[in-house]
Design an enzyme around this catalytic site. Structure first.
Site, PDB file in Angstrom:
ATOM      1  N   SER A   1       0.841  -1.194   0.000  1.00 22.17           N
ATOM      2  CA  SER A   1       0.000   0.000   0.000  1.00 22.17           C
ATOM      3  C   SER A   1       0.873   1.239   0.000  1.00 22.17           C
ATOM      4  CB  SER A   1      -0.902   0.015   1.234  1.00 22.17           C
ATOM      5  OG  SER A   1      -1.585   1.252   1.345  1.00 22.17           O
TER       6      SER A   1
ATOM      7  N   TYR B   1      -2.230   0.558  10.497  1.00 19.61           N
ATOM      8  CA  TYR B   1      -2.308  -0.106   9.198  1.00 19.61           C
ATOM      9  C   TYR B   1      -1.071   0.211   8.365  1.00 19.61           C
ATOM     10  CZ  TYR B   1      -3.799  -0.814   4.346  1.00 19.61           C
ATOM     11  OH  TYR B   1      -3.857  -1.190   3.015  1.00 19.61           O
TER      12      TYR B   1
END
Length: 251
Positions: free
Chosen positions: A144, A157
């Protein structure tokens, strides 16, 4: 083995109900991928995903897989690879978590880290070894853009994806001489079930756009893919922004 057009004929998806993974599988099936394994927790969603790919002409099988049950990974994946060579492994599982809740509940934060990082390390090493034994194949890992620099809004995250990204790059270096291709994919905000209800971030993208980027990256044997491509420049700038300034940015 890949066909004359470079398309993998067999695909193993870890995280079998992932929208990005399924969009990628559909693109590859249209290009001659014939065997697909969908690994995930048994559920109606996993079975529906398999039926959808079968309808496209792929021999699609499901296998029970839990990213958190690391002790079972070697046995579960060993059985898949024992059925025949796997041309492409797509590591697509992960959880976004809830930053506010996870800050207040360390066990919830640990679950995010264990899913996104620890589980991925386990299967990455197992699949990397299996691909090396075959002497060919690709491992694609969905990282990501959030892993490039920890943000106040999602640092739990983001930190798990930062670890995953670094691990995957190192694994790619370790497997390079064996001919195994490892590719890191760094999407930005993806409109999907995972982000439902959240406002779009700048440069938001879709599962289908990520799937196209994955297919293109495989054809080019890229090692890093940003989706969209403009994120590479944006994140490079943010990565080098002084911390005192970064804290004040609305990111």
């Amino acid at each position: 083995m890949k066909d004359a057009f470079g398309t993998p004929q067999s695909l193993l998806v870890l995280g079998g109900s992932s929208e990005i993974a399924l969009a990628t599988a559909r693109r590859l099936i249209a290009r001659r991928t014939r065997t697909v394994w969908l690994a995930g927790r048994p559920s109606p969603a996993l079975e529906a995903a398999a039926e959808g790919l079968r309808a496209l002409g792929a021999d699609t099988r499901t296998v029970a897989f839990d990213a958190l049950d690391t002790e079972s990974h070697a046995e579960v994946l060993g059985k898949v690879f024992a059925e025949g060579d796997i041309d492409l492994v797509l590591l697509a599982f992960g959880v976004l978590g809830d930053q506010d809740r996870d800050e207040a509940d360390p066990l919830a934060a640990v679950r995010v880290a264990q899913t996104n990082y620890t589980g991925a390390v386990s299967v990455g090493l197992i699949c990397g070894t299996a691909l090396q034994a075959q002497g060919h194949g690709s491992l694609v890992v969905l990282s990501s853009a959030a892993g490039e620099r920890a943000r106040r809004a999602d640092f739990i995250y983001g930190s798990s994806k930062a670890g995953l990204d670094a691990f995957t790059q190192g694994l790619g270096d370790a497997l390079h001489v064996s001919g195994v291709h490892v590719m890191v994919v760094r999407p930005g905000f993806v409109r999907s079930r995972m982000t439902a209800g959240r406002p779009d971030a700048p440069l938001a993208t879709t599962p289908e756009a990520v799937a196209l980027a994955i297919e293109t990256g495989l054809r080019r044997r890229s090692e890093t893919v940003w989706v969209p491509g403009a994120l590479r420049v944006v994140m490079s700038a943010l990565r080098h922004t002084p911390r005192a300034v970064f804290r004040r940015l609305p990111v």
